[in-house]
Scaffold this motif. Structure first.
Motif, PDB file in Angstrom:
ATOM      1  N   ALA A  24      96.475 -11.000  16.952  1.00  0.00           N
ATOM      2  CA  ALA A  24      95.074 -10.693  16.657  1.00  0.00           C
ATOM      3  C   ALA A  24      94.328 -10.253  17.917  1.00  0.00           C
ATOM      4  CB  ALA A  24      94.394 -11.903  16.030  1.00  0.00           C
ATOM      5  N   ASN A  25      94.550 -10.951  19.022  1.00  0.00           N
ATOM      6  CA  ASN A  25      93.865 -10.594  20.268  1.00  0.00           C
ATOM      7  C   ASN A  25      94.238  -9.181  20.711  1.00  0.00           C
ATOM      8  OD1 ASN A  25      92.639 -13.094  20.370  1.00  0.00           O
ATOM      9  ND2 ASN A  25      94.108 -13.971  21.807  1.00  0.00           N
ATOM     10  N   TYR A  26      95.522  -8.859  20.599  1.00  0.00           N
ATOM     11  CA  TYR A  26      95.971  -7.520  20.994  1.00  0.00           C
ATOM     12  C   TYR A  26      95.344  -6.456  20.104  1.00  0.00           C
ATOM     13  CZ  TYR A  26      99.016  -3.454  21.519  1.00  0.00           C
ATOM     14  OH  TYR A  26      99.493  -2.180  21.703  1.00  0.00           O
ATOM     15  N   LEU A  27      95.376  -6.679  18.802  1.00  0.00           N
ATOM     16  CA  LEU A  27      94.825  -5.690  17.876  1.00  0.00           C
ATOM     17  C   LEU A  27      93.317  -5.537  18.065  1.00  0.00           C
ATOM     18  CD1 LEU A  27      96.927  -6.594  14.729  1.00  0.00           C
ATOM     19  CD2 LEU A  27      96.978  -4.424  15.968  1.00  0.00           C
ATOM     20  N   MET A  28      92.612  -6.634  18.328  1.00  0.00           N
ATOM     21  CA  MET A  28      91.172  -6.541  18.562  1.00  0.00           C
ATOM     22  C   MET A  28      90.883  -5.770  19.849  1.00  0.00           C
ATOM     23  SD  MET A  28      89.468 -10.124  17.190  1.00  0.00           S
ATOM     24  CE  MET A  28      90.641 -11.236  17.965  1.00  0.00           C
TER      25      MET A  28
END
Length: 205
Positions: free
Chosen positions: A22-26
């Motif tokens: 999630a952090n990477y995609l955000m």
């Protein structure tokens, strides 16, 4: 967002692998649109991207769908599926990021390392994971060559199965295969995240 989906996301955020995805995609401005819908009896989830067989309403960041059938209402049951589909979304961004870095004339040492590791784990022109599976588990690779041991599903099932004790999936690999794939993917994501963090905010996706 409906209440059931909110509960699923809250439960998912407790898992470190999901949070890394999630952090990477955000950071790439590519967190998928999420929704629940009826997907049939045998499909827990799917990740849909714009393309020939999707409607014009699919955003570039894609849509992560989970089955809203009654048997899939327990967040603990759905979170592994969420993580699986998020892996597909992250792989799509890793590929995009690879070609963004490749197009740069001057690359940092970190960017060069990211490109090298990407080629080893995902591959810029050939299915590295499926080739690796053919070497270390030829019988398994042959049995699942149409789906489970393909590079894309190898990554997604590898992370899903390594991250959760009870995934609801019957698609397990021989011992050590899924954990090895998951570890490799997490290392690549960490490197990709550090590369992304070096970019001006306007370049996020």
């Amino acid at each position: 967002m409906d209440a059931a989906l909110t509960k699923i996301l809250q439960k998912a955020s407790d898992n470190p692998e999901y949070q890394t995805l999630a952090n990477y995609l955000m950071s790439r401005r590519s967190m998928p649109q999420m929704q629940r819908e009826f997907l049939g009896d045998n499909t827990l989830g799917s990740f849909v991207t714009p393309g020939l067989f999707s409607s014009g309403k699919v955003p570039d960041r894609g849509i992560l769908k989970v089955n809203r059938n009654a048997e899939y209402q327990d967040p603990s049951t759905v979170v592994p599926t969420f993580t699986h589909e998020m892996t597909h979304a992250a792989e799509r961004q890793l590929i995009k990021q690879y070609y963004e870095v490749k197009a740069k004339r001057d690359k940092s040492e970190l960017e060069t390392q990211f490109m090298d590791n990407f080629q080893k784990i995902i591959g810029s022109s050939k299915p590295e994971i499926s080739n690796w599976l053919k070497k270390v588990a030829p019988d398994f690779a042959k049995q699942g060559e149409g789906y489970r041991s393909t590079s894309t599903e190898g990554l997604a099932f590898g992370l899903q199965n390594a991250a959760f004790e009870n995934t609801g999936s019957q698609r397990f690999a021989p011992e050590h295969i899924d954990p090895t794939i998951a570890t490799s993917l997490m290392l690549l994501l960490d490197q990709a995240q550090r590369v992304q963090n070096q970019q001006p905010a306007a370049q996020g996706r």
